[in-house]
Every structure is written in structure tokens, then in C-alpha cells.
Design a protein around this motif. Structure first.
Motif, PDB file in Angstrom:
ATOM      1  N   PHE A 176       0.829  -1.200   0.000  1.00  0.00           N
ATOM      2  CA  PHE A 176       0.000   0.000   0.000  1.00  0.00           C
ATOM      3  C   PHE A 176       0.863   1.250   0.000  1.00  0.00           C
ATOM      4  N   SER A 177       0.238   2.344  -0.418  1.00  0.00           N
ATOM      5  CA  SER A 177       0.861   3.667  -0.354  1.00  0.00           C
ATOM      6  C   SER A 177       0.122   4.468   0.703  1.00  0.00           C
ATOM      7  N   PRO A 178       0.824   4.993   1.715  1.00  0.00           N
ATOM      8  CA  PRO A 178       0.136   5.767   2.750  1.00  0.00           C
ATOM      9  C   PRO A 178      -0.091   7.212   2.333  1.00  0.00           C
ATOM     10  N   ARG A 179      -1.277   7.736   2.636  1.00  0.00           N
ATOM     11  CA  ARG A 179      -1.520   9.164   2.472  1.00  0.00           C
ATOM     12  C   ARG A 179      -0.785   9.919   3.581  1.00  0.00           C
ATOM     13  N   PRO A 180      -0.749  11.267   3.513  1.00  0.00           N
ATOM     14  CA  PRO A 180      -0.030  12.021   4.551  1.00  0.00           C
ATOM     15  C   PRO A 180      -0.482  11.702   5.974  1.00  0.00           C
ATOM     16  N   GLN A 181      -1.801  11.396   6.158  1.00  0.00           N
ATOM     17  CA  GLN A 181      -2.287  11.034   7.493  1.00  0.00           C
ATOM     18  C   GLN A 181      -2.158   9.537   7.750  1.00  0.00           C
ATOM     19  N   LYS A 182      -1.414   8.818   6.858  1.00  0.00           N
ATOM     20  CA  LYS A 182      -1.037   7.407   6.989  1.00  0.00           C
ATOM     21  C   LYS A 182      -2.127   6.426   6.557  1.00  0.00           C
ATOM     22  N   THR A 183      -3.266   6.904   6.057  1.00  0.00           N
ATOM     23  CA  THR A 183      -4.294   6.001   5.554  1.00  0.00           C
ATOM     24  C   THR A 183      -3.732   5.143   4.424  1.00  0.00           C
ATOM     25  N   PRO A 184      -3.903   3.792   4.491  1.00  0.00           N
ATOM     26  CA  PRO A 184      -3.367   2.920   3.440  1.00  0.00           C
ATOM     27  C   PRO A 184      -4.231   2.958   2.175  1.00  0.00           C
ATOM     28  N   VAL A 185      -3.573   3.066   1.031  1.00  0.00           N
ATOM     29  CA  VAL A 185      -4.253   3.018  -0.262  1.00  0.00           C
ATOM     30  C   VAL A 185      -3.668   1.844  -1.051  1.00  0.00           C
ATOM     31  N   VAL A 186      -4.539   0.898  -1.442  1.00  0.00           N
ATOM     32  CA  VAL A 186      -4.095  -0.282  -2.174  1.00  0.00           C
ATOM     33  C   VAL A 186      -4.550  -0.172  -3.626  1.00  0.00           C
ATOM     34  N   GLY A 192      -9.392  -4.397 -16.187  1.00  0.00           N
ATOM     35  CA  GLY A 192      -8.283  -3.887 -16.979  1.00  0.00           C
ATOM     36  C   GLY A 192      -7.844  -2.484 -16.616  1.00  0.00           C
ATOM     37  N   GLU A 193      -8.432  -1.916 -15.588  1.00  0.00           N
ATOM     38  CA  GLU A 193      -8.088  -0.564 -15.158  1.00  0.00           C
ATOM     39  C   GLU A 193      -7.467  -0.599 -13.764  1.00  0.00           C
ATOM     40  N   LYS A 194      -6.463   0.240 -13.545  1.00  0.00           N
ATOM     41  CA  LYS A 194      -5.855   0.380 -12.221  1.00  0.00           C
ATOM     42  C   LYS A 194      -6.678   1.370 -11.396  1.00  0.00           C
ATOM     43  N   ILE A 195      -7.101   0.942 -10.217  1.00  0.00           N
ATOM     44  CA  ILE A 195      -7.916   1.790  -9.350  1.00  0.00           C
ATOM     45  C   ILE A 195      -7.327   1.756  -7.950  1.00  0.00           C
ATOM     46  N   ASP A 196      -7.196   2.924  -7.327  1.00  0.00           N
ATOM     47  CA  ASP A 196      -6.721   3.024  -5.947  1.00  0.00           C
ATOM     48  C   ASP A 196      -7.905   2.927  -4.994  1.00  0.00           C
ATOM     49  N   LEU A 197      -7.820   1.985  -4.035  1.00  0.00           N
ATOM     50  CA  LEU A 197      -8.861   1.790  -3.036  1.00  0.00           C
ATOM     51  C   LEU A 197      -8.326   2.162  -1.661  1.00  0.00           C
ATOM     52  N   THR A 198      -9.062   2.961  -0.920  1.00  0.00           N
ATOM     53  CA  THR A 198      -8.709   3.214   0.470  1.00  0.00           C
ATOM     54  C   THR A 198      -9.028   1.979   1.292  1.00  0.00           C
ATOM     55  N   LEU A 252      -5.748  -7.966  -5.836  1.00  0.00           N
ATOM     56  CA  LEU A 252      -5.213  -7.201  -4.718  1.00  0.00           C
ATOM     57  C   LEU A 252      -3.887  -7.834  -4.339  1.00  0.00           C
ATOM     58  N   GLY A 253      -2.796  -7.094  -4.521  1.00  0.00           N
ATOM     59  CA  GLY A 253      -1.488  -7.657  -4.228  1.00  0.00           C
ATOM     60  C   GLY A 253      -1.233  -8.898  -5.052  1.00  0.00           C
ATOM     61  N   ASN A 254      -0.866 -10.001  -4.377  1.00  0.00           N
ATOM     62  CA  ASN A 254      -0.530 -11.241  -5.089  1.00  0.00           C
ATOM     63  C   ASN A 254      -1.723 -12.188  -5.237  1.00  0.00           C
ATOM     64  N   LYS A 255      -2.943 -11.683  -5.031  1.00  0.00           N
ATOM     65  CA  LYS A 255      -4.129 -12.543  -5.040  1.00  0.00           C
ATOM     66  C   LYS A 255      -5.179 -12.013  -6.007  1.00  0.00           C
ATOM     67  N   ASN A 256      -5.808 -12.952  -6.724  1.00  0.00           N
ATOM     68  CA  ASN A 256      -6.915 -12.625  -7.605  1.00  0.00           C
ATOM     69  C   ASN A 256      -8.214 -13.070  -6.954  1.00  0.00           C
ATOM     70  N   PHE A 257      -9.204 -12.199  -6.904  1.00  0.00           N
ATOM     71  CA  PHE A 257     -10.506 -12.533  -6.340  1.00  0.00           C
ATOM     72  C   PHE A 257     -11.530 -12.539  -7.470  1.00  0.00           C
ATOM     73  N   SER A 258     -12.336 -13.595  -7.516  1.00  0.00           N
ATOM     74  CA  SER A 258     -13.299 -13.726  -8.602  1.00  0.00           C
ATOM     75  C   SER A 258     -14.717 -13.479  -8.107  1.00  0.00           C
ATOM     76  N   ASN A 259     -15.567 -13.045  -9.030  1.00  0.00           N
ATOM     77  CA  ASN A 259     -17.001 -12.867  -8.774  1.00  0.00           C
ATOM     78  C   ASN A 259     -17.301 -11.942  -7.595  1.00  0.00           C
ATOM     79  N   GLU A 260     -16.539 -10.880  -7.460  1.00  0.00           N
ATOM     80  CA  GLU A 260     -16.811  -9.900  -6.409  1.00  0.00           C
ATOM     81  C   GLU A 260     -17.966  -8.983  -6.828  1.00  0.00           C
ATOM     82  N   ILE A 261     -18.653  -8.441  -5.832  1.00  0.00           N
ATOM     83  CA  ILE A 261     -19.731  -7.480  -6.064  1.00  0.00           C
ATOM     84  C   ILE A 261     -19.273  -6.110  -5.572  1.00  0.00           C
ATOM     85  N   ILE A 262     -19.480  -5.109  -6.417  1.00  0.00           N
ATOM     86  CA  ILE A 262     -18.952  -3.771  -6.168  1.00  0.00           C
ATOM     87  C   ILE A 262     -20.051  -2.739  -6.407  1.00  0.00           C
TER      88      ILE A 262
END
Length: 390
Positions: A176-186, A192-198, A252-262
Motif C-alpha cells: 500500500f501507499s500511505p496518504r499524509p495522514q497514513k491512511t493505506p491506499v491499495v 483492466g483498469e488500475k484503481i486506488d482503493l482506500t 489485490l497484491g498477489n491474489k486474484n478474487f473472482s465474482n466480487e460485487i462492487i
């Protein structure tokens, strides 16, 4: 995905000056034992801890999606000094100017935090007051330790030594990349698109992406919705169209998750309806999250097709699935559900039914609603949406 309405709570500090960024690095922590077991109460899809300040116990939300926060009441009680003011944004992108101060000491079981930078906020807004939150133990404070969390067992542990938690035993590793207040962003690869999730333990839902990140052509199945499906620190957002969809794959990282609902919405988040199936370790030293699955619950969307808020203690339809001939509309006032009268509630009564929904555990409900001065009877049955193979 049982949790479509509500999503609670995101507070993210924004527009930080150099002084503000330095502010969230302040403080230190002392532990009495190599691993401290911290009280944790996982309720209403949110994690809470009891903290002690000046000999008094307070209820704090354990929230990676926010900096550490104290209520205006606690700020006044302690007679703290304002250090500066800055803009703070909530999950609905509403902004307000808030006081920033230094909390001399906060004790969480046997973990003693000193001189922590905190934001001062009013938690009496909308339904958030029902949780009786006195503050938030946030990411800037968490970042000083390693944390191991297991909601299923109300287990929270803290240590200064990552090895105490045996991260090699965890098969999922998410940088993850931390924001200035240290919140993790993955980062996720979705359609096929890169998306940052808090990575947000203050978010009671499962997965949400910003409206503009949704690609209808790449969704396996989708449901069109309309209304307000979350509330932030400064209240709910404005009703808007959106989607809930099933995706073939999400990484997410080294894992693929299938059939997620968003769901789509104002922000991109991953929250507790996802985390509850794992034990996870938070590591701000290496900027990694380690996860190990403890139960396998496929993402599932069951709903009566609507959600409601308590606006001035009155239950009001705030969110609907856009189905043909669906009988409810955003703005309908709910008089009763299953003959339980919800009309004329005081604030305590509204909070009781906000936290203990009449429809929970039911497969069918009868509603009495009011629209344009006219009362109507409506019967709804719970349905599964976005089912695999359906």
C-alpha cells in the motif's frame, strides 16, 4: 454483500500544508508487553475500542480510513489548545474547516500513546450520533505499531515487532501507499483498469469504486440504483444514479478474487464486509497488509430493493434499485414496517431502529408509507440480485 445501505464512515484530511503533514507524524507509543491484546468490539459492521484519557473511558472507532479524531466535547472537557486549522473532507466530498490539536496522552489497554496529533470534529451529525462515538483511533496513530485484526473473534493485537505476528504464515500480501495522514491506499486491477482503493476499517460495506471508474461493458451483471447509499462525517451526499455490479476478476497484491460485487459511489474503498472473512496484519514499516482467509463467504447481494435513512428521526427511503414497477421512491416516508410503528420517534427511538433494523432476518416485509400526503401499503420480498448463473 449484505451491506448496501449504509456505508459508514470516511474522514480524510486534505489540503494539508507542510505543517499539517508534519503534524500527523507527531507522537510516540509505549508498550508494557511484546504483544498487547487490545479490547475490540465489532458491532454493526464497525470496529470499536475503549480508550482512556485523563482517567475517563471513551468509545473510539478503529478506523484506518481516517486520522485520529476527538469529539468537540472531549476537546472542551480536556481544555486542549488549538494548534492550527485545516480543511477536512468526508466520504461524500463535503469539506469543513476543523481544529487540529495535540492530545497529550491516550491509553488503549496497556498501550500508552503520547502527543498524538488529532483533528477535532462534531459527531452529533445525522445518524453517526447513534454510535455514541467519542473519537477515532486513526491511521496516523496506528502507524506507530504493527496490528493484527480478527473481527470474527473480536481480536486486536499490537506490537512493535512484526515477527511476533508471523507474517510468513499469511498467503496474501498487499502493498500500500500511505496518504499524509497514513491512511493505506491499495491498488487493484479491475476490468483492466488500475484503481486506488482506500483500505478503510471505518467503511462498513464491501467494495466501492468512484462512479467514473465504472465500465458497464466489462461488468458480468449489474443493477442500476438511485439515491444515497452512504453517510459521512458531515452527513449524507445528494441522491445520484449508480450501479451495483459483479466483476469476473479483481486483483489485490498477489491474489486474484473472482465474482466480487462492487457498488459505485463518491469514493473508492474496500471495507469490513470484505475484511471480516480474513485475519489481517497492518504493517506501516514495510507498507504491506498481510491477509489470511478464515472463512469463505461468496459475495452475495440479497435485498428488498431499497434502503432508508432516519432524517430528523423519521425513516425516509433514500436508496432504491431501479426495477420496473418498483413501488418505492426516494423521499417516501416510512410509517411502519411489519406493524412496528416508526412514525413520531424521538432521537433515541430512531437510533434504536437505525442500529436494529426491523427488516433484519426477514424474507418478506409489509410497509406503510406516505407519499404526497397519501398513505400506501406495500409488500416486498427479499430477492437475490446478480446471482452467478441466474
Amino acid at each position: 454483500m449484505k451491506k448496501i445501505f449504509y456505508s459508514i464512515l470516511l474522514v480524510s484530511a486534505v489540503s494539508l500544508s507542510a505543517q499539517g503533514k508534519k503534524f500527523f507524524k507527531s507522537g510516540e507509543v509505549q508498550l508494557q508487553n511484546p504483544v498487547e491484546k487490545i479490547n475490540l468490539r465489532y458491532a454493526n459492521d464497525l470496529p470499536f475500542v475503549q480508550v482512556n484519557i485523563n482517567g475517563k473511558s471513551y468509545n473510539f472507532l478503529f478506523d484506518t480510513g481516517a486520522p485520529t479524531v476527538i469529539s468537540t466535547a472531549v476537546y472542551t472537557e480536556l481544555g486542549l489548545e488549538k494548534k492550527h486549522k485545516g480543511k477536512v473532507k468526508d466520504s461524500q466530498k463535503n469539506k469543513q474547516e476543523q481544529i487540529f490539536t495535540i492530545l497529550p496522552e491516550m491509553i488503549v489497554d496497556k498501550a500508552i500513546f503520547k502527543d498524538v496529533g488529532v483533528v477535532v470534529m462534531d459527531f452529533s451529525v445525522s445518524e453517526l450520533s447513534c454510535f455514541k462515538i467519542d473519537g477515532i483511533l486513526g491511521a496516523n496513530q496506528m502507524a506507530k505499531l504493527f496490528w493484527k485484526i480478527n473481527y470474527a473473534e473480536n481480536s486486536l493485537e499490537a506490537s512493535k515487532d512484526l515477527a511476533r505476528f508471523n507474517p510468513a504464515d499469511y498467503d496474501i500480501v498487499i502493498p500500500f501507499s500511505p496518504r499524509p495522514q497514513k491512511t493505506p491506499v491499495v491498488e487493484t486491477d479491475l476490468q483492466g483498469e488500475k484503481i486506488d482503493l482506500t483500505f478503510d476499517t471505518g467503511f462498513s460495506g464491501r467494495l466501492k469504486i468512484a462512479d467514473n471508474a465504472y465500465n458497464a461493458q466489462k461488468a458480468l451483471k449489474s443493477v442500476e440504483v438511485y439515491g444515497t447509499n452512504s453517510v459521512g462525517a458531515y452527513g449524507a451526499g445528494k441522491p445520484a444514479p449508480g450501479y451495483i455490479f459483479r466483476t469476473a476478476s479483481l486483483s489485490l497484491g498477489n491474489k486474484n478474487f473472482s465474482n466480487e460485487i462492487i457498488a459505485t459511489g463518491n469514493a473508492s474503498l474496500i471495507g469490513n464486509d470484505f475484511f471480516k472473512n480474513f485475519i489481517f496484519i497492518l504493517d506501516w514499516s514495510g507498507n504491506k497488509i498481510y491477509m489470511k482467509r478464515i472463512r469463505n463467504e461468496p459475495a452475495k447481494l440479497e435485498s428488498f430493493g431499497f434502503g432508508y435513512r432516519f432524517i430528523d428521526a423519521r425513516p425516509t427511503v433514500a436508496f432504491v434499485f431501479r426495477e420496473e414497477n418498483f413501488p418505492l421512491k426516494v423521499g417516501d416516508s416510512i410509517i411502519s414496517i411489519n406493524d412496528i410503528n416508526l412514525d413520531g420517534l424521538d432521537k433515541d427511538g430512531a437510533c434504536h431502529y437505525f442500529l436494529n433494523r426491523v427488516e433484519n432476518g426477514k424474507n418478506a416485509i409489509n410497509l406503510k408509507i406516505k407519499r404526497d400526503g397519501k398513505e400506501m401499503q406495500v409488500k416486498l420480498e427479499k430477492k437475490e440480485f446478480l446471482g452467478i448463473g441466474v
